[in-house]
Design an enzyme around this catalytic site. Structure first.
Site, short mmCIF file in Angstrom:
data_model
loop_
_atom_site.label_atom_id
_atom_site.label_comp_id
_atom_site.label_asym_id
_atom_site.label_seq_id
_atom_site.Cartn_x
_atom_site.Cartn_y
_atom_site.Cartn_z
CB THR A 117 -0.91 0.02 1.26
OG1 THR A 117 -1.56 1.28 1.36
CG2 THR A 117 -0.10 -0.20 2.52
CE1 TYR A 141 -3.53 -2.03 4.98
CE2 TYR A 141 -3.59 0.30 4.38
CZ TYR A 141 -3.63 -1.03 4.01
OH TYR A 141 -3.77 -1.37 2.69
#
Length: 327
Positions: A117, A141
């Protein structure tokens, strides 16, 4: 033809990847615990129900299906939740991925495509992010994904685990044939939330922060169509199957859109107003995230052909109006 173990293959991106793999002549084997995925989305190859924390289940999957490679999508990915409960993200994303890597190495499956990501980059205002940008993630995350990237480097050194890492930006849209789409419980991503608000399935969309240092005060993101995204994953897989070396690629369009610009595009595509209100910023959100994806274009021949804002919203709207999945 290759057999590919697709973790998270019942989820949004994983299911689209399975369809693309099947169309390319491969056999996608979905490994998913169905906690957030949809059984109905697994229609292009076999389903193995299991959790990444269960080494025995992973060992059985590798023994039964003898995959040639792994595509790893399974992860928790909500920024707000990661800020509130970081332990859950470290346990699920990092420990689960470590168990998967150990099982793959033990089975001799040493080709690995990883869904990472842009959240690994953190805050870099007014900078187009490329693969050399320093990684300073803002939340558990992004930090968990960066840790998995580091694990892949170590597993290559120790076990020959060649890998392709894709750091992608905001994934949007749906299968152009409306067989698959984006469906989360709860839904938090802008475009599906926006369409639910238009359709009366929720009272209104909340714009999280209107005081960012951007032209209209709302944060800016680079959106990439899910079909373009999975096309890159197949190209990365081909690279590994053909003996190519490990590599990291960004996936985005190089252009960012603010929340208000997305709302304007939705009005244009759906001919409907988006009910919305203003709310406070969410902790862990960056102001601007825009990709530099020249490497993917040059080395993989990748093009983001469907990644116009109108096309992504139109495809998502078609899927939304089709009724989506049923539990």
């Amino acid at each position: 033809m290759a057999t590919i173990l697709v973790t998270g293959g019942a989820g949004y991106i994983g299911a689209h990847a399975c369809k693309a793999l099947a169309r390319a002549g491969h056999v996608p084997v979905t490994f998913d615990n169905l906690s957030t995925g949809w059984r109905e989305a697994v229609r292009f190859g076999p389903l193995v129900e299991g959790d990444l924390s269960d080494r025995a289940a992973l060992d059985r999957a590798f023994a039964d299906h003898a995959p040639d490679a792994v595509m790893h999508f399974a992860a928790l990915s909500l920024v707000g939740e990661a800020m509130a409960d970081p332990g859950r993200y470290w346990r699920n994303n990092v420990v689960g991925s470590l168990t998967l890597l150990e099982a793959a190495a033990a089975a001799g499956c040493t080709r690995f495509v990883f869904s990472s990501t842009c959240a690994t980059y953190g805050e870099h205002d007014d900078v187009v992010l490329d693969e050399t940008t320093p990684q300073h993630p803002l939340n558990a995350y992004g930090k968990s994904k960066r840790a998995i990237e580091d694990m892949l480097t170590d597993f290559e050194a120790a076990h020959g685990m060649r890998h392709v890492i894709f750091r992608y930006f905001n994934v949007a849209g749906a299968d152009p044939e409306a067989e698959l789409g984006e469906a989360h419980e709860p839904e938090t991503h802008l475009i599906p939330v926006m369409l639910e608000a238009i359709d009366g399935q929720r009272p209104a969309l909340t714009i999280h922060g209107t005081d960012y240092d951007t032209p209209d005060g709302t944060c800016i993101r680079d959106y990439v169509h899910v079909s373009d995204l999975v096309d890159a994953h197949l190209r990365g897989l081909d690279r590994l199957l053909e003996g190519g070396e490990s590599r990291v690629f960004n996936l985005g369009t190089g252009r960012g859109f603010s929340v208000r610009e997305v709302l304007d595009a939705s009005r244009r595509v759906t001919n409907a107003e988006v009910p919305h209100n203003a709310g406070p910023r969410r902790a862990g959100d960056a102001t601007r995230l825009v990709s530099g994806s020249i490497r993917a274009a040059e080395e993989l021949g990748w093009k983001a052909d469907r990644s116009t804002l109108d096309t992504m919203i139109a495809d998502a709207w078609r899927w939304h109006r089709s009724g989506g999945y049923a539990r």
